[in-house]
Design an enzyme around this catalytic site. Structure first.
Site, short mmCIF file in Angstrom:
data_model
loop_
_atom_site.label_atom_id
_atom_site.label_comp_id
_atom_site.label_asym_id
_atom_site.label_seq_id
_atom_site.Cartn_x
_atom_site.Cartn_y
_atom_site.Cartn_z
N SER A 199 0.82 -1.20 0.00
CA SER A 199 0.00 0.00 0.00
C SER A 199 0.86 1.26 0.00
O SER A 199 2.01 1.24 0.45
CB SER A 199 -0.88 -0.03 1.27
OG SER A 199 -1.67 1.12 1.36
N LYS B 59 8.08 8.05 15.64
CA LYS B 59 8.83 8.49 14.47
C LYS B 59 10.10 9.24 14.88
O LYS B 59 11.13 9.18 14.20
CB LYS B 59 7.95 9.36 13.57
CG LYS B 59 6.77 8.62 12.97
CD LYS B 59 7.20 7.43 12.11
CE LYS B 59 6.06 6.85 11.31
NZ LYS B 59 6.48 5.74 10.43
N THR C 260 -1.89 8.82 0.07
CA THR C 260 -1.89 7.35 0.07
C THR C 260 -3.24 6.90 0.64
O THR C 260 -4.01 7.74 1.13
CB THR C 260 -0.78 6.81 0.97
OG1 THR C 260 -1.10 7.15 2.33
CG2 THR C 260 0.58 7.38 0.60
N TYR D 57 2.41 8.62 17.88
CA TYR D 57 2.97 8.59 16.52
C TYR D 57 4.25 9.42 16.45
O TYR D 57 5.28 8.96 15.92
CB TYR D 57 1.91 9.13 15.54
CG TYR D 57 2.31 9.05 14.09
CD1 TYR D 57 2.43 7.83 13.45
CD2 TYR D 57 2.52 10.21 13.35
CE1 TYR D 57 2.77 7.76 12.10
CE2 TYR D 57 2.86 10.15 12.00
CZ TYR D 57 2.99 8.92 11.39
OH TYR D 57 3.33 8.87 10.06
N PHE E 100 1.43 12.84 2.09
CA PHE E 100 1.35 12.18 0.78
C PHE E 100 -0.02 11.55 0.60
O PHE E 100 -0.60 11.04 1.57
CB PHE E 100 2.45 11.11 0.66
CG PHE E 100 3.78 11.67 0.27
CD1 PHE E 100 4.48 12.51 1.13
CD2 PHE E 100 4.33 11.39 -0.97
CE1 PHE E 100 5.69 13.06 0.76
CE2 PHE E 100 5.55 11.93 -1.35
CZ PHE E 100 6.23 12.76 -0.48
N CYS F 102 8.29 0.62 5.39
CA CYS F 102 7.14 1.51 5.20
C CYS F 102 5.94 1.07 6.03
O CYS F 102 4.91 1.74 6.01
CB CYS F 102 6.74 1.59 3.74
SG CYS F 102 7.90 2.54 2.75
N ASP G 92 4.10 -9.62 10.06
CA ASP G 92 3.95 -8.58 11.08
C ASP G 92 5.38 -8.15 11.40
O ASP G 92 6.19 -8.97 11.84
CB ASP G 92 3.25 -9.15 12.32
CG ASP G 92 3.10 -8.11 13.42
OD1 ASP G 92 3.85 -7.11 13.43
OD2 ASP G 92 2.24 -8.31 14.30
N VAL G 93 5.69 -6.88 11.17
CA VAL G 93 7.09 -6.44 11.31
C VAL G 93 7.64 -6.60 12.73
O VAL G 93 8.86 -6.55 12.93
CB VAL G 93 7.29 -4.97 10.85
CG1 VAL G 93 7.23 -4.85 9.34
CG2 VAL G 93 6.31 -4.02 11.53
N1 LIG Z 1 0.99 9.18 3.79
C1 LIG Z 1 1.57 10.15 4.44
O1 LIG Z 1 1.23 11.32 4.29
C2 LIG Z 1 2.73 9.86 5.38
C3 LIG Z 1 3.43 10.94 5.91
C4 LIG Z 1 4.50 10.70 6.76
C5 LIG Z 1 4.85 9.41 7.07
N2 LIG Z 1 4.15 8.37 6.57
C6 LIG Z 1 4.59 7.02 6.96
O2 LIG Z 1 4.84 6.27 5.79
C7 LIG Z 1 4.61 4.89 6.05
C8 LIG Z 1 3.68 4.35 4.97
O3 LIG Z 1 2.45 5.06 5.06
P1 LIG Z 1 1.34 5.03 3.93
O4 LIG Z 1 0.80 6.40 3.83
O5 LIG Z 1 1.86 4.36 2.72
O6 LIG Z 1 0.22 4.15 4.68
P2 LIG Z 1 -0.63 2.90 4.21
O7 LIG Z 1 -1.63 2.70 5.30
O8 LIG Z 1 -1.10 3.08 2.81
O9 LIG Z 1 0.43 1.71 4.23
C9 LIG Z 1 0.94 1.18 5.42
C10 LIG Z 1 1.12 -0.30 5.23
O10 LIG Z 1 1.72 -0.82 6.42
C11 LIG Z 1 1.13 -2.07 6.69
N3 LIG Z 1 1.28 -2.42 8.11
C12 LIG Z 1 0.70 -1.86 9.19
N4 LIG Z 1 1.09 -2.49 10.31
C13 LIG Z 1 1.93 -3.49 9.93
C14 LIG Z 1 2.66 -4.50 10.63
N5 LIG Z 1 2.58 -4.62 11.96
N6 LIG Z 1 3.44 -5.33 9.92
C15 LIG Z 1 3.53 -5.23 8.57
N7 LIG Z 1 2.86 -4.30 7.85
C16 LIG Z 1 2.07 -3.44 8.53
C17 LIG Z 1 -0.32 -1.90 6.28
O11 LIG Z 1 -0.95 -3.15 6.07
C18 LIG Z 1 -0.19 -1.07 5.02
O12 LIG Z 1 -0.11 -1.88 3.87
C19 LIG Z 1 4.05 4.80 7.47
O13 LIG Z 1 5.09 4.47 8.34
C20 LIG Z 1 3.57 6.21 7.74
O14 LIG Z 1 3.62 6.52 9.11
C21 LIG Z 1 3.10 8.56 5.73
#
Ligand SMILES: NC(=O)c1ccc[n+]([C@@H]2O[C@H](COP(=O)([O-])OP(=O)(O)OC[C@H]3O[C@@H](n4cnc5c(N)ncnc54)[C@H](O)[C@@H]3O)[C@@H](O)[C@H]2O)c1
Length: 268
Positions: free
Chosen positions: A34, A188, A219, A184, A217, A109, A81-82
């Site tokens: 994702s 981070k 997403t 959160y 972003f 990610c 699960d990470v």
């Molecule tokens: N989208 C944004 O604006 C944004 C901004 C800053 C940081 N981030 C960070 O970027 C990363 C990706 O975010 P995203 O927007 O793509 O979110 P997303 O929800 O689209 O993707 C996150 C993915 O992580 C997986 N996941 C959750 N818990 C898990 C676990 N325990 N083990 C394995 N996989 C697991 C989910 O199934 C999902 O596929 C995250 O760490 C998020 O905090 C996102």
């Protein structure tokens, strides 16, 4: 002494060609089904590299189109699960057993952003919730990095001594936590802080460690929000005046993989 001859400079240049190139990347991408993780995986796959998508079992259906497009020898899904040593080792095994090879790029990610105020309408911040966000985002990232680094250490080094690279995803919340983001932001911030220490620990092994701290972003994390809210969030970003495109995150991952001089730093 004096300066080295041009011919020997050329020799050095030839042998210090960047490593690993994206086309020879064998990546484990957590949260790879994702959003940002998927974009990083696509970048590697489209360049000819291979990727194991290590994501929760519930996400496996999202991996199917990528496996179909790039083939099972280049792309695989491993239910992960990470926070689990067993799951992450299984994902790393998958890269080796399916013929991709030993992982030389780990992109973290996987993440969760469960919001809660310290004192909210429903009472005091749940302690389990706080611990769980730290467990997935911080402990999970560390778990994937330590196990990936262990595998990478078995790879022969390139001429400049490098074996691989670990890439983490923090967030601007690491520096600029908003209301409801205590857990959160803490999780981070810890990822940002571990970056330099990890790069120093792994320097003798030739493994780099970098972190990306994205702003907002577009997403699946944000796609569910009402159109108006998304527009408003985009408007708050000065330049460019929009939410980030996940593809640009993938480009940053490529820049980190292919530029051997990036190490121990967080790119906000
Ligand atoms: N989208 C944004 O604006 C944004 C901004 C800053 C940081 N981030 C960070 O970027 C990363 C990706 O975010 P995203 O927007 O793509 O979110 P997303 O929800 O689209 O993707 C996150 C993915 O992580 C997986 N996941 C959750 N818990 C898990 C676990 N325990 N083990 C394995 N996989 C697991 C989910 O199934 C999902 O596929 C995250 O760490 C998020 O905090 C996102």
């Amino acid at each position: 002494m004096g300066y080295p001859k041009i011919s020997s400079l050329l020799f050095i240049h030839f042998h210090s060609h960047f490593h690993p190139m994206l086309s020879s990347s064998v990546g484990i991408i957590t949260g790879g089904c994702s959003g940002l993780g998927r974009s990083a995986a696509l970048r590697i796959l489209r360049s000819g590299g291979s990727a194991v998508l290590a994501d929760l079992p519930s996400q496996s259906h999202l991996a199917d189109p990528l496996i179909e497009e790039f083939g099972a020898a280049k792309c695989a899904f491993s239910p992960t699960d990470v926070t689990s040593e067993e799951d992450v080792n299984r994902a790393l095994d998958k890269a080796e057993d399916s013929g991709m090879g030993v992982v030389n790029v780990a992109v973290n990610c996987a993440g969760i952003a469960t919001p809660s105020k310290v004192l909210g309408k429903r009472g005091v911040h749940d302690l389990e919730l706080f611990a769980n966000v730290l467990k997935v985002n911080t402990v999970g990232t560390f778990n994937v990095n330590r196990l990936s680094a262990s595998r990478m250490s078995s790879l022969p080094p390139c001429p400049s001594g490098l074996r691989g690279v670990l890439i983490n995803t923090a967030s601007i919340a690491a520096y600029d936590g908003q209301v409801g983001q205590c857990a959160y932001a803490a999780s981070k911030g810890a990822v940002v802080s571990m970056t330099l220490a990890m790069a120093r620990d792994l320097a003798p092994t030739g493994i780099r460690c970098m972190t990306i701290a994205p702003g907002l972003f577009l997403t699946p994390l944000l796609e569910g929000l009402p159109e108006k809210v998304k527009e408003e969030l985009g408007r708050q970003i000065p330049c460019p005046n929009k939410l980030g495109d996940p593809e640009d995150f993938g480009k940053m991952v490529e820049a980190i993989v292919t530029n051997p001089m990036l190490n121990g730093e967080t790119i906000r």
